[in-house]
Design a protein around this motif. Sequence first.
Motif, mmCIF file in Angstrom:
data_model
loop_
_atom_site.group_PDB
_atom_site.id
_atom_site.type_symbol
_atom_site.label_atom_id
_atom_site.label_comp_id
_atom_site.label_asym_id
_atom_site.label_seq_id
_atom_site.Cartn_x
_atom_site.Cartn_y
_atom_site.Cartn_z
ATOM 1 N N TYR A 97 4.778 2.032 -7.512
ATOM 2 C CA TYR A 97 4.778 3.415 -7.763
ATOM 3 C C TYR A 97 3.367 4.172 -7.192
ATOM 4 N N LEU A 98 2.375 3.529 -7.466
ATOM 5 C CA LEU A 98 1.018 4.309 -6.661
ATOM 6 C C LEU A 98 1.220 4.395 -5.424
ATOM 7 N N ALA A 99 1.906 3.258 -4.663
ATOM 8 C CA ALA A 99 1.960 3.258 -3.374
ATOM 9 C C ALA A 99 2.910 4.539 -2.698
ATOM 10 N N GLY A 154 12.868 2.729 -24.089
ATOM 11 C CA GLY A 154 12.749 4.093 -23.488
ATOM 12 C C GLY A 154 11.499 4.699 -23.860
ATOM 13 N N THR A 155 10.751 4.580 -24.836
ATOM 14 C CA THR A 155 9.440 5.287 -25.280
ATOM 15 C C THR A 155 8.486 4.634 -24.432
ATOM 16 N N ARG A 156 8.363 3.223 -24.164
ATOM 17 C CA ARG A 156 7.611 2.476 -23.440
ATOM 18 C C ARG A 156 7.759 2.971 -22.142
ATOM 19 N N ALA A 157 8.846 3.179 -21.406
ATOM 20 C CA ALA A 157 9.033 3.723 -20.056
ATOM 21 C C ALA A 157 8.312 5.106 -20.074
ATOM 22 N N GLU A 158 8.645 5.613 -20.966
ATOM 23 C CA GLU A 158 8.029 7.196 -20.671
ATOM 24 C C GLU A 158 6.699 7.282 -20.573
ATOM 25 N N LEU A 159 5.984 6.245 -21.623
ATOM 26 C CA LEU A 159 4.563 6.298 -21.598
ATOM 27 C C LEU A 159 4.069 5.763 -20.280
ATOM 28 N N LEU A 160 4.908 4.467 -19.660
ATOM 29 C CA LEU A 160 4.022 3.933 -18.553
ATOM 30 C C LEU A 160 4.213 4.984 -17.428
ATOM 31 N N TRP A 161 5.526 5.880 -17.425
ATOM 32 C CA TRP A 161 5.667 6.868 -16.496
ATOM 33 C C TRP A 161 4.664 8.112 -16.493
ATOM 34 N N SER A 162 4.409 8.258 -17.612
ATOM 35 C CA SER A 162 3.011 9.211 -17.958
ATOM 36 C C SER A 162 1.899 8.662 -17.447
ATOM 37 N N ALA A 163 1.443 7.462 -17.622
ATOM 38 C CA ALA A 163 0.390 6.909 -17.106
ATOM 39 C C ALA A 163 0.119 7.063 -15.647
ATOM 40 N N LEU A 170 -4.052 12.165 -10.361
ATOM 41 C CA LEU A 170 -5.725 12.132 -10.331
ATOM 42 C C LEU A 170 -6.338 11.299 -9.336
ATOM 43 N N THR A 171 -5.580 10.462 -8.543
ATOM 44 C CA THR A 171 -6.057 9.785 -7.313
ATOM 45 C C THR A 171 -5.933 10.720 -6.560
ATOM 46 N N GLN A 172 -4.812 11.223 -6.361
ATOM 47 C CA GLN A 172 -4.554 12.193 -5.026
ATOM 48 C C GLN A 172 -5.815 13.320 -4.885
ATOM 49 N N GLY A 173 -6.228 13.889 -6.328
ATOM 50 C CA GLY A 173 -7.264 14.696 -6.528
ATOM 51 C C GLY A 173 -8.306 14.413 -6.333
ATOM 52 N N HIS A 174 -8.759 13.132 -5.889
ATOM 53 C CA HIS A 174 -9.729 12.343 -5.763
ATOM 54 C C HIS A 174 -10.791 12.455 -7.158
ATOM 55 N N ARG A 175 -9.908 12.389 -8.315
ATOM 56 C CA ARG A 175 -10.674 12.453 -9.574
ATOM 57 C C ARG A 175 -11.092 11.128 -10.072
ATOM 58 N N ARG A 181 -10.018 0.988 -9.149
ATOM 59 C CA ARG A 181 -8.570 1.037 -8.815
ATOM 60 C C ARG A 181 -7.908 -0.078 -9.413
ATOM 61 N N ARG A 182 -8.467 -1.397 -9.039
ATOM 62 C CA ARG A 182 -7.988 -2.566 -9.547
ATOM 63 C C ARG A 182 -8.088 -2.860 -11.097
ATOM 64 N N ARG A 183 -9.287 -2.499 -11.668
ATOM 65 C CA ARG A 183 -9.406 -2.403 -13.063
ATOM 66 C C ARG A 183 -8.250 -1.682 -13.913
ATOM 67 N N ARG A 184 -8.105 -0.485 -13.276
ATOM 68 C CA ARG A 184 -6.980 0.493 -14.189
ATOM 69 C C ARG A 184 -5.862 -0.119 -13.833
ATOM 70 N N VAL A 185 -5.477 -0.607 -12.695
ATOM 71 C CA VAL A 185 -3.984 -1.252 -12.502
ATOM 72 C C VAL A 185 -3.993 -2.570 -13.483
ATOM 73 N N ASP A 186 -4.812 -3.401 -13.384
ATOM 74 C CA ASP A 186 -4.640 -4.420 -14.385
ATOM 75 C C ASP A 186 -4.693 -4.247 -15.855
ATOM 76 N N ALA A 187 -5.509 -3.273 -16.361
ATOM 77 C CA ALA A 187 -5.603 -2.765 -17.666
ATOM 78 C C ALA A 187 -4.266 -2.130 -17.997
ATOM 79 N N LEU A 188 -3.644 -1.195 -17.138
ATOM 80 C CA LEU A 188 -2.270 -0.547 -17.501
ATOM 81 C C LEU A 188 -1.230 -1.654 -17.523
ATOM 82 N N ALA A 189 -1.366 -2.620 -16.621
ATOM 83 C CA ALA A 189 -0.419 -3.736 -16.522
ATOM 84 C C ALA A 189 -0.176 -4.423 -17.986
ATOM 85 N N GLY A 190 -1.662 -4.703 -18.484
ATOM 86 C CA GLY A 190 -1.725 -5.643 -19.460
ATOM 87 C C GLY A 190 -1.142 -4.810 -20.650
ATOM 88 N N LEU A 191 -1.373 -3.199 -20.741
ATOM 89 C CA LEU A 191 -0.821 -2.750 -21.959
ATOM 90 C C LEU A 191 0.710 -2.630 -22.102
#
Length: 195
Positions: A97-99, A154-163, A170-175, A181-191
């Motif tokens: 998704y991020l790619a 569906g709710t979990r999918a909406e939340l993942l999509w939102s995140a 935020l990445t595109q805007g350099h925020r 990055r790796r920690r964010r991806v791993d933390a989100l996957a864990g959730l």
Amino acid sequence: MGVRERKARDKQERERRIVDCARTIADSEGWAAVTTRRLANEIEYSPPVLYGHFPDGRDGIVSAVALVGFTDFTQVMREALDGAGIADRVGAFIEAYLAFAAENPATYEAMFSMRLGVQFAHDSTPAELREAFDVLVDAVGGGDHTGDHTGDAGTRAELLWSALHGMSVLTQGHRLSPGNRRRRVDALAGLFDPA
């Protein structure tokens, strides 16, 4: 091939050229540079030809770019899920998704940030949007394929999509810190790991 089939094929080819040209201009110069006059000049069609294919003008073209983007998105996401093991599906989906968002910024913007003539989660939602959401549901382990995604999956999918949308923008805007990055991806996957 008969005359009718050739005309239909020619019409589809013209529409594809218009959409591809709009994507190319938007990717290099932003959506503000995409005008019907500019598109007509670039692909050497008159403005009436463009309006003949897209009566809503630029808005119709942006919507067409978004629909093609959803088709591409669904294919890329399905490939990511199909290529991942059970334990890595959410992580693989997040990475894909991020790619996709990073590699297709103008198309991604048309798909998720610009006003379209179509809606999500509505009776009139086009198949391209429904299929894109289905793959989100599959990523979080829901996939009943009934089309009704108002329950937990569906709710979990909406939340993942939102995140993911937030991370992409935020990445595109350099925020966000590139080093985190790796920690964010791993933390989100864990959730969202369905296990």
